[in-house]
Structures are given as C-alpha cells and as structure tokens.
Design an enzyme around this catalytic site. Structure first.
Site, PDB file in Angstrom:
ATOM      1  N   ASN A  10       0.867  -1.179   0.000  1.00  0.00           N
ATOM      2  CA  ASN A  10       0.000   0.000   0.000  1.00  0.00           C
ATOM      3  C   ASN A  10       0.905   1.229   0.000  1.00  0.00           C
ATOM      4  OD1 ASN A  10      -1.771   2.062   0.592  1.00  0.00           O
ATOM      5  ND2 ASN A  10      -2.307   1.325   2.643  1.00  0.00           N
ATOM      6  N   LYS A  12       0.059   4.272  -0.161  1.00  0.00           N
ATOM      7  CA  LYS A  12      -0.571   5.442   0.495  1.00  0.00           C
ATOM      8  C   LYS A  12      -0.366   6.704  -0.356  1.00  0.00           C
ATOM      9  CE  LYS A  12      -0.102   3.071   4.837  1.00  0.00           C
ATOM     10  NZ  LYS A  12      -0.012   3.125   6.280  1.00  0.00           N
ATOM     11  N   HIS A  96      -9.508   0.749   5.107  1.00  0.00           N
ATOM     12  CA  HIS A  96      -8.187   0.895   5.727  1.00  0.00           C
ATOM     13  C   HIS A  96      -8.315   1.779   6.972  1.00  0.00           C
ATOM     14  CE1 HIS A  96      -4.084   2.249   6.410  1.00  0.00           C
ATOM     15  NE2 HIS A  96      -3.725   1.110   5.849  1.00  0.00           N
ATOM     16  N   GLU A  98      -6.671   4.195   8.035  1.00  0.00           N
ATOM     17  CA  GLU A  98      -6.571   5.648   7.808  1.00  0.00           C
ATOM     18  C   GLU A  98      -7.879   6.208   7.248  1.00  0.00           C
ATOM     19  OE1 GLU A  98      -2.896   5.238   5.672  1.00  0.00           O
ATOM     20  OE2 GLU A  98      -2.032   4.621   7.587  1.00  0.00           O
ATOM     21  N   GLU A 168      -5.328  -5.621  10.385  1.00  0.00           N
ATOM     22  CA  GLU A 168      -4.288  -4.629  10.651  1.00  0.00           C
ATOM     23  C   GLU A 168      -4.566  -3.935  11.980  1.00  0.00           C
ATOM     24  OE1 GLU A 168      -2.260  -3.107   6.846  1.00  0.00           O
ATOM     25  OE2 GLU A 168      -4.189  -2.132   6.926  1.00  0.00           O
ATOM     26  N   GLY A 174       2.377   1.642  10.905  1.00  0.00           N
ATOM     27  CA  GLY A 174       3.328   2.755  10.825  1.00  0.00           C
ATOM     28  C   GLY A 174       4.029   3.053  12.142  1.00  0.00           C
ATOM     29  N   SER A 214       3.372  -2.651  10.187  1.00  0.00           N
ATOM     30  CA  SER A 214       4.834  -2.649  10.365  1.00  0.00           C
ATOM     31  C   SER A 214       5.520  -3.945   9.935  1.00  0.00           C
ATOM     32  CB  SER A 214       5.184  -2.305  11.817  1.00  0.00           C
ATOM     33  OG  SER A 214       4.743  -1.000  12.122  1.00  0.00           O
TER      34      SER A 214
HETATM   35  P1  PGA Z   1       2.835  -0.102   7.697  1.00  0.00           P
HETATM   36  O1  PGA Z   1       1.405   0.140   7.019  1.00  0.00           O
HETATM   37  O2  PGA Z   1       3.417  -1.339   7.061  1.00  0.00           O
HETATM   38  O3  PGA Z   1       3.634   1.136   7.367  1.00  0.00           O
HETATM   39  O4  PGA Z   1       2.599  -0.276   9.145  1.00  0.00           O
HETATM   40  C1  PGA Z   1       0.521  -0.922   6.795  1.00  0.00           C
HETATM   41  C2  PGA Z   1      -0.763  -0.430   6.205  1.00  0.00           C
HETATM   42  O5  PGA Z   1      -1.189   0.683   6.536  1.00  0.00           O
HETATM   43  O6  PGA Z   1      -1.402  -1.131   5.404  1.00  0.00           O
END
Ligand code: PGA
Length: 251
Positions: A10, A12, A96, A98, A168, A174, A214
């Site tokens: 992803n 983003k 997601h 976010e 997730e 993140g 992560s």
């Molecule tokens: P990350 O993000 O690997 O940076 O933790 C995962 C995601 O948001 O799908």
C-alpha cells in the site's frame, strides 16, 4: 485447502510519477520469482496510469487504495470501480484504518464500498483492526466481529477468491510495533471462524486473510509460518524496492 499467499504493498499518498515508475519496474524481478505467490501494489489513483504502464506484461497485480460503489456520478473526490478496472486494477483496499480514523469512514460506508466493488468485479481487500485501547480492554475480538459483520451485511460471495481480509491492528500501523505472530494467528483463526459462520466452511477455508502493521523483511518469515496468515499488507516497507523485494522473496 491450500491458499495462494498475497503480498500487497500500500503506497498510500507517497511518490511522484518518476519515482513510482522506477519502484514498480524495480519490483518486477522479485514478483516474477515469487512463484506461487500473488504480488499486488496499490499506488495513489493519480499514479495508476504510469504504474500500469510500468508493470504491463509482468506478474504484478494492481490495486486501488479505496473505491466508490457507483459506476459513475456526483461523488466528488471518489474513484469508481469502473475507473480502477479501466486502469488495470483487479483489487481495491476498503476500510483501511486511515480511511476509518482520519476520514471517518464508518461501517455503513465500508459495506457500500464493498458491495459496489464486488458488483463490478473488483476483489475487495477488507481491512479491519482494533485500536490499542480496545486491545488493552480485552475488546479486540468484539470490535473485529462488529467490523467484519457490519462490512458484510447483505453481501454474498460465490467463492473464496472474491474477497480478501486484512487484519491490521491500528496500533501496529506505521509504528514499528508488530503484533506478535501468536497475536496475529489467534485473530486470523477467529476471523476465519466468523467467515465460516457468515458464509460457509468452504469459503472460510479458502479465503485469504492477510496481516498488516509494520511488516518488515525480518518479520516476514515468522508471520508466514503461521497456518492462518495468508500474506501481508505492507505500507512503509513497500515504498523501497529492496525491502519490498526482500519481503516478496522472504523464503
Ligand atoms: P505499515 O502500514 O506497514 O507502514 O505499518 C501498513 C498499512 O497501513 O497497510
């Protein structure tokens, strides 16, 4: 049932067209040697045309980061399933964390997006996850069950390859803090049981459940060793060709 793992990146709201093209090209060899795995990348919508061009003829699958339910119409700021399909996308992330937390997308909206994606032949990757406070209070399973059941209201699928789930934990996205393999496996088993309850046992045993939060090259092998982890959804480490290639070729 043997499930074909999916390693999804992803991107983003990162990169420009020059960097996106380069990154996509740099991932082609790793994806080609991935063998029995699917590799998907989800760039931002404005980058899809250059990335589609860069990966044409390769094994890399393209995905959207979100998708509207309607084919077209007055939906300012949205991307329709038809638009994603036209650019070569086969999958789309939905729900997601976010989207849920920064843009206040609720379960009802996520259900509509999911239903629209399925109707138009896109494979939704439904993202679910609990916040740290919920985990601390022992509410993880309750929250996940609510998210899963409400996302799937009035949804039916004919086979397990029509839908993908991504667990997730919000506190792991993140943050550099990954769920332990045991924590992830425990949740995946729970989600698979629920899928069996909502749909049926055949769909539950075939459906792919990804882990995200992560994921790094170093954590990959242990995650993939778990019976019910069928791949990963990667954010930060998917933005670098070397680390994402290592994740793809982890074994
Ligand atoms: P990350 O993000 O690997 O940076 O933790 C995962 C995601 O948001 O799908």
């Amino acid at each position: 049932m043997k499930r074909r793992p999916l390693i999804a990146g992803n991107w983003k709201m990162h990169l420009d067209s020059v960097k996106a093209r380069q990154l996509a090209r740099d991932l082609i060899p790793a994806a080609a040697s991935a063998g029995n795995y699917d590799v998907m990348i989800a760039p931002s919508p404005t980058l899809l045309p250059v990335v589609a061009e860069a990966v044409r003829g390769s094994t890399i699958i393209l995905g959207g980061q979100n998708v509207c339910w309607a084919a077209q119409g007055a939906f300012t700021g949205e991307t329709s399933p038809a638009m994603l399909l036209e650019l070569g996308c086969r999958m789309a992330l939905i729900g997601h964390s976010e989207r849920r937390h920064i843009f206040a997308e609720d379960d009802r909206l996520i259900n509509k997006r999911l239903s629209g994606a399925l109707e138009h032949g896109l494979i939704p990757i439904l993202c679910l996850g609990e916040m740290l406070e919920a985990r601390r209070q022992g509410l993880t399973f309750k929250i996940l069950e609510e998210q899963l059941r409400s996302a799937l209201i009035n949804i039916s699928i004919t086979s397990s390859d029509k839908l993908i789930i991504a667990y997730e934990p919000v506190w792991a996205i993140g943050t550099g803090q990954t769920a332990t393999t045991e924590q992830a496996q425990e949740v995946h088993v729970f989600l698979r049981q629920l899928i069996g309850d909502i749909f049926d046992k055949t769909i539950a045993s075939g459906i792919r459940i990804l882990y995200g939060g992560s994921v790094k090259p170093e954590t990959m092998a242990a995650l993939m060793y778990q019976n019910d982890i069928d791949g990963v959804l990667v954010g930060g480490a998917a933005l670098n060709a070397e680390s994402f290639s290592k994740i793809i070729n982890y074994s």
